[in-house]
Structure formats: C-alpha cells, structure tokens
Scaffold this motif. Sequence first.
Motif, short mmCIF file in Angstrom:
data_model
loop_
_atom_site.label_atom_id
_atom_site.label_comp_id
_atom_site.label_asym_id
_atom_site.label_seq_id
_atom_site.Cartn_x
_atom_site.Cartn_y
_atom_site.Cartn_z
N PHE A 145 0.93 -1.30 0.10
CA PHE A 145 -0.06 0.03 -0.24
C PHE A 145 1.01 1.28 -0.06
CE2 PHE A 145 -2.41 -3.45 1.65
CZ PHE A 145 -3.74 -3.42 1.26
N GLY A 146 0.31 2.35 -0.64
CA GLY A 146 0.98 3.43 -0.53
C GLY A 146 2.29 3.58 -1.14
N LYS A 147 3.40 3.89 -0.57
CA LYS A 147 4.95 3.98 -1.17
C LYS A 147 5.63 2.74 -0.72
CE LYS A 147 5.16 9.03 -1.05
NZ LYS A 147 5.91 10.21 -0.75
N SER A 148 5.05 2.06 -0.18
CA SER A 148 5.64 0.56 0.56
C SER A 148 6.08 -0.28 -0.63
CB SER A 148 5.06 0.09 1.44
OG SER A 148 5.15 0.73 2.63
N ASP A 149 6.71 -1.16 -0.70
CA ASP A 149 7.00 -2.34 -1.95
C ASP A 149 5.82 -3.14 -1.68
OD1 ASP A 149 9.61 -1.41 -2.42
OD2 ASP A 149 10.84 -2.45 -1.05
N ARG A 150 5.77 -3.85 -2.77
CA ARG A 150 4.55 -4.64 -3.24
C ARG A 150 4.91 -6.26 -3.47
NH1 ARG A 150 1.06 -0.23 -6.84
NH2 ARG A 150 1.32 1.38 -5.42
#
Length: 271
Positions: A61-66
């Motif tokens: 989510f957001g700017k975190s890794d996926r």
Amino acid sequence: MGYYISVEQNVNIFVEDLDPGHGKPILFIHGWPLNHKQFEYQFNQLPKMGYRCIGIDLRGFGKSDRPWKGYSYNRLADDIRIVIDTLQLEDITLAGHSMGGAIAIRYMARHAGHKVSKLVLIGAAAFTRRPFGLTKEEVKRWERTWNDLIEATYIDRPKMLDGVGDVFFARYVTESFKDWFHGLGIEASGHATAMCAVSLRDEDLGQDLSKIYVPTGIFHGIHDKVCPFKFAELMHAQIKGSELIPFMYSGHGLFYEEWEKFNRELIRFIG
C-alpha cells in the motif's frame, strides 16, 4: 520526514515520522485499502500539541514495496514490530483503523504488546471472520460481499473503490474529497488489496482480544456500515478495562467525519 525500513529481504516499508525524537509517539496503522495519508487531519494538528505522529504504509500500500506474498495478519504484525524496534520506540500509543485495528489487535497478542502503553482501535475490523449477532442468511451475505470485493478488485478496481467510498462515510463529503480519498486506494497494489481482503474475510481474532492488557480506547462511529457498532460493543466487553468512545455522527470514517472530536478524544485518552 519520510524514509524506508526493511522488514525482510527485498521488502521495504515506507514510514512518515513527524517531529522525530520529540513528544509522545503515536504509531498509526491505516485501514484497507488506503495508506498512512488517511490520517492527514491528525498529522497536521497533533504535532502542534506535542505528539510525535508516525504513519506507516503497510506492505502493498502507498509507497511501500509490493511483494506477492506476506498479507496475513501475523506477517503484517511482524512488520509493525520491526518498525518499532528499528525506530527504538518506547511508550507507544498504537492506533489502528479498520484492518489496521485488526493488525493492532494481532500485534498485541502475538508480540505481547511490546513497547505499547496504550491501544486505540478505530472502527476496528475485529469480527469479520465471525460476524457476531447476524443470522445465518446475513452471514452468508456477508461472506458473499467479501468474495464480490475480491473478484471486483481483479476485474475493475476503480469501480470497487467507488463502492467502498459510497458506504465509508455517514456524513456529506465534497466531491473533491471523494476524489482524494479514491486516490488513496488507487495507490495500492491491486494484488495486495485483494490479498488483504482475503485476510479480512478469513482471519480470526477470537483468541486475541483477551490477550490485551493495556488501556484501550475503542473509537467507533454509530453509523458504521463497514464494521457495525456492534463490533465496538463486543470489543468493549472482551477487552478488560477498555473505554468505548462512540461517535454519534460518523460512519467508518470517523477520523475525518468528526476529526476535531477525534483529535480531542485521542489527546484526552493518551493523557
């Protein structure tokens, strides 16, 4: 200040830390399918009052890794533990909204409330696996709703998010705000959105609530259509010494719908 913390190989979590090193820390865990920016109306007020606000974007989510995997409550709670230890936080107020509330509950049980002195559950999704007080037909309809959300995420995620937005708020919000709110959901990974919906559908917190031993504030909107107010009453009954703070004019988005009361009650509860 924004930066990344590694929680496992090739998985970094984005953290926004307002006024690092100063004030009582409040660690905010966002709800599904949003990110830490949902707490904008806390972050632009509480630091003025001497609180250190820390927002994280859960993996996916957001700017975190996926990453492709890692969306169970256990893994997400473990991510929170790593953030807390990396930042060397002490005497934390852990505040979780919706799915973030569920993760906060799992954190308290799995990590024995490590470094947390107070817990705030905001419209917490505590009973989505076993929605108490519903008839068998209502339970089946509840399960179909989650299945439909998961399917819609993979087919037409923007439309799915529109539907979530339609039931999120009980009070009027402007079209501009709806667009901004919709954009928070769009920032997420579609796969992470679906996998966390699976966790919301399937995870069981039934054994976790009795393991919470810190002062707990249960903030919940009376008109919540996502996590009914009955959830708040059940949490209040099962968490020893908890305080139930109802929001009479709010749905699931009480952190915005009654943000002035929300901030005031949060400050009062933290002390």
